[in-house]
Design a protein around this motif. Structure first.
Motif, PDB file in Angstrom:
ATOM      1  N   PHE A  83       1.357  -1.010   0.494  1.00 55.34           N
ATOM      2  CA  PHE A  83      -0.402   0.248  -0.442  1.00 55.34           C
ATOM      3  C   PHE A  83       1.031   1.336  -0.133  1.00 55.34           C
ATOM      4  O   PHE A  83       1.848   1.652   0.487  1.00 55.34           O
ATOM      5  N   ASN A  87       1.019   0.461   5.911  1.00 56.70           N
ATOM      6  CA  ASN A  87      -0.373  -0.829   6.646  1.00 56.70           C
ATOM      7  C   ASN A  87       0.933  -1.303   7.701  1.00 56.70           C
ATOM      8  O   ASN A  87      -0.062  -2.869   7.833  1.00 56.70           O
ATOM      9  N   LEU A  88       2.047  -1.759   7.936  1.00 52.33           N
ATOM     10  CA  LEU A  88       2.083  -2.357   9.180  1.00 52.33           C
ATOM     11  C   LEU A  88       1.744  -1.918  10.022  1.00 52.33           C
ATOM     12  O   LEU A  88       1.088  -1.327  10.296  1.00 52.33           O
ATOM     13  N   PHE A  89       1.605  -3.289  10.887  1.00 49.44           N
ATOM     14  CA  PHE A  89       0.749  -3.312  11.978  1.00 49.44           C
ATOM     15  C   PHE A  89       1.701  -2.130  12.979  1.00 49.44           C
ATOM     16  O   PHE A  89       2.677  -3.326  14.035  1.00 49.44           O
TER      17      PHE A  89
ATOM     18  N   GLY B 142      -6.535   1.220   6.478  1.00 48.79           N
ATOM     19  CA  GLY B 142      -5.300   0.603   6.085  1.00 48.79           C
ATOM     20  C   GLY B 142      -5.285  -0.882   6.738  1.00 48.79           C
ATOM     21  O   GLY B 142      -4.711  -1.453   6.076  1.00 48.79           O
ATOM     22  N   GLN B 143      -5.099  -0.401   7.876  1.00 49.52           N
ATOM     23  CA  GLN B 143      -5.015  -2.059   8.988  1.00 49.52           C
ATOM     24  C   GLN B 143      -5.708  -3.057   8.648  1.00 49.52           C
ATOM     25  O   GLN B 143      -5.521  -3.372   8.576  1.00 49.52           O
ATOM     26  N   ALA B 146      -5.040  -4.064   4.951  1.00 47.12           N
ATOM     27  CA  ALA B 146      -3.376  -4.819   5.440  1.00 47.12           C
ATOM     28  C   ALA B 146      -3.388  -6.402   5.374  1.00 47.12           C
ATOM     29  O   ALA B 146      -3.821  -6.957   5.315  1.00 47.12           O
ATOM     30  N   GLN B 165      -4.592  -2.870  18.878  1.00 52.08           N
ATOM     31  CA  GLN B 165      -4.459  -1.715  18.947  1.00 52.08           C
ATOM     32  C   GLN B 165      -5.696  -1.032  19.528  1.00 52.08           C
ATOM     33  O   GLN B 165      -5.488   0.049  20.375  1.00 52.08           O
TER      34      GLN B 165
END
Lengths: 241, 245
Positions: A83, A87-89, B142-143, B146, B165
């Motif tokens: 992306f 959009n890493l966690f 976006g999370q 992903a 989160q």
């Protein structure tokens, strides 16, 4: 490998994709360019159904994936996506970011997932970051990790949605290098980008989209030296190559 | 000189003698401290189980509502959840308590403490739901994308990626809710539950002194809240590791 038939996508009353027919073969590196609002990202996101097409068919490896009864979660394992905003966690370490999906989806056991993640990390020169959190990394590092996170699933195709657009200029190169390497290894890639240099060097085919349709496509050499459609000519005249 | 010291120490020792007598009368005689002790246990019991019910209801309602927002599914359930939060947040907790005990459980012989647990649990659930919902909505779309693009189902994406989160973000607000809940249970005396606040009243009715029992009750609530806050702060620090830059 991916076939799209008569694809339409509407957001409320806005028609973003207007009848796209396209086939992407295994090993191809397709770069999609076009003015903003032309539907490039929406088209890419329709390929793994992050956007549900309003009508039309999307086929992947011989299976219509937007048909009822198709398990899209299984299909997506084989389609990596990168992306614009990484959009890493943020709540997981780098190593956990990479191993989360392979372990939780029971594709690999923990030990081999970690081993694979470490191998991938050292390939992109970030082996020392495995215990860092995303917030501690630069944009370029984050995007390289995001690419590796997708690769950990051993996908058959990689979709890139403007992977360098959110980066500082000096970090664009390191991300493109990883993508270039990936291309050389034979990965099938579909890339939405504004990096004309990358399109020229790496692409096997360039698609130009405007107003929800693919208006022109060609090999990069032909495309950049002798564009035929007036919209393409106008667009290319405006961008710095 | 001596008269000055006498002038100060005399009232002081008088006060002390009075305090001592009051203390013995309110807490020691007839083992009256036992009222406070049992009241404390009762309050803790109501708070603890009500909090659990609140968490269960709250997370469920929040998940239904966010799922409806993100996917458009669960429309009917979403309507019920909305109605629930509106009604519960729109009426006083004492009224809810009385309705639960005297109307809903009117025909069954239910333990008063249990009625209080149910009432406060249902009440707290509505507030927890809004807190959790705001927490989930605060996580970038976006999370989810992903997670989904890696092959996680919507539920697994929520579980492994969004909720951890969100939980970190809502922890202070949740702690606030449970502190409020702990203190709110002090109105459960309305259905004659013998909780901590009621224990103060009972002692007062025996000794006719207001000062001692009320201050004692207030101090015990204060200690509980301070303890709870300390626990939450520790948890917050542990969950905050990934924010280090």
């Amino acid at each position: 490998m991916i076939t799209v038939k008569n694809l339409y996508k509407k957001f409320d009353n806005l028609e973003v994709l207007r009848g796209i027919n396209e086939t992407i073969e295994r090993g191809e590196k397709v770069v999609i360019i076009g003015p903003s609002g032309s539907g490039k990202s929406t088209f890419l996101r329709c390929l793994n159904l992050l956007e549900m097409p309003t009508s039309g068919e999307v086929w992947f490896e011989g299976q219509q994936i937007n048909a009822p009864g198709c398990d899209i979660n299984l299909v997506r394992r084989k389609m990596g996506m990168v992306f614009q905003h990484f959009n890493l966690f943020p709540h997981l370490t780098i190593l956990e970011n990479i191993t989360l999906a392979p372990i939780k989806l029971k594709i690999m056991d923990k030990a081999s997932a970690i081993e694979k993640a470490r191998k991938l990390l050292s390939r992109i020169g970030l082996a020392d970051k495995e215990n860092a959190y995303p917030a501690q990394l630069s944009g370029g590092q984050k995007q390289r990790i995001a690419i590796v996170r997708s690769l950990a699933m051993s996908p058959d195709v990689m979709l890139f949605d403007e992977p360098t657009s959110a980066l500082d200029p000096e970090m664009v190169g390191e991300v493109l290098d990883v993508m270039r390497e990936l291309a050389e290894e034979g990965m099938t890639m579909v890339v939405v980008t504004h990096e004309m240099g990358f399109a020229r060097e790496v692409a096997t085919r360039v698609l130009f989209m405007d107003n929800g349709q693919i208006v022109e496509q060609n090999t990069p050499r032909e495309f950049f030296t002798s564009p035929k459609n007036p919209r393409t000519i106008e667009f290319l005249a405006k961008v710095i190559i | 000189m001596e008269s000055i010291i006498n002038g100060i120490s005399q009232p002081l020792s008088n006060w002390w003698a009075g305090f001592r007598e009051d203390f013995i009368n309110n807490f020691i005689t007839d083992n009256r401290w036992l009222f406070l002790w049992r009241g404390l246990l009762c309050t803790l019991q109501i708070t603890f189980f009500a909090a659990i019910i609140g968490i269960v209801i709250g997370f469920f309602v929040a998940l239904v509502r966010t799922t409806n927002i993100y996917t458009g599914k669960l429309r009917f359930l979403n309507g019920i959840c909305k109605l629930y939060t509106t009604v519960i947040r729109g009426t006083p907790v004492v009224t809810q308590l009385l309705i639960i005990y005297y109307v809903i459980f009117a025909t069954v012989n239910i333990e008063k403490t249990l009625a209080a647990i149910v009432a406060f649990g249902i009440n707290s659930g509505a507030y927890v739901a809004e807190i959790v919902r705001s927490g989930i909505m605060s996580i970038d779309r976006g999370q989810i994308e992903a997670g989904r693009s890696l092959g996680f189902s919507y539920v697994k994406t929520m579980w492994y990626i969004v909720m951890p989160q969100a939980f970190k973000n809502i922890l202070p607000a949740l702690a606030n809710e449970f502190i409020a809940l702990l203190k709110e249970t002090s109105v459960s005396g309305y259905i004659a539950t013998q909780d901590l606040a009621k224990a103060g009243d009972i002692i007062q009715s025996r000794t006719y002194s207001a000062y001692m029992p009320l201050i004692a009750v207030a101090l015990i609530y204060l200690v509980l809240v301070v303890g709870l806050t300390a626990c939450v702060n520790r948890l917050e620090r542990r969950l905050g590791r990934s924010d280090n830059r």
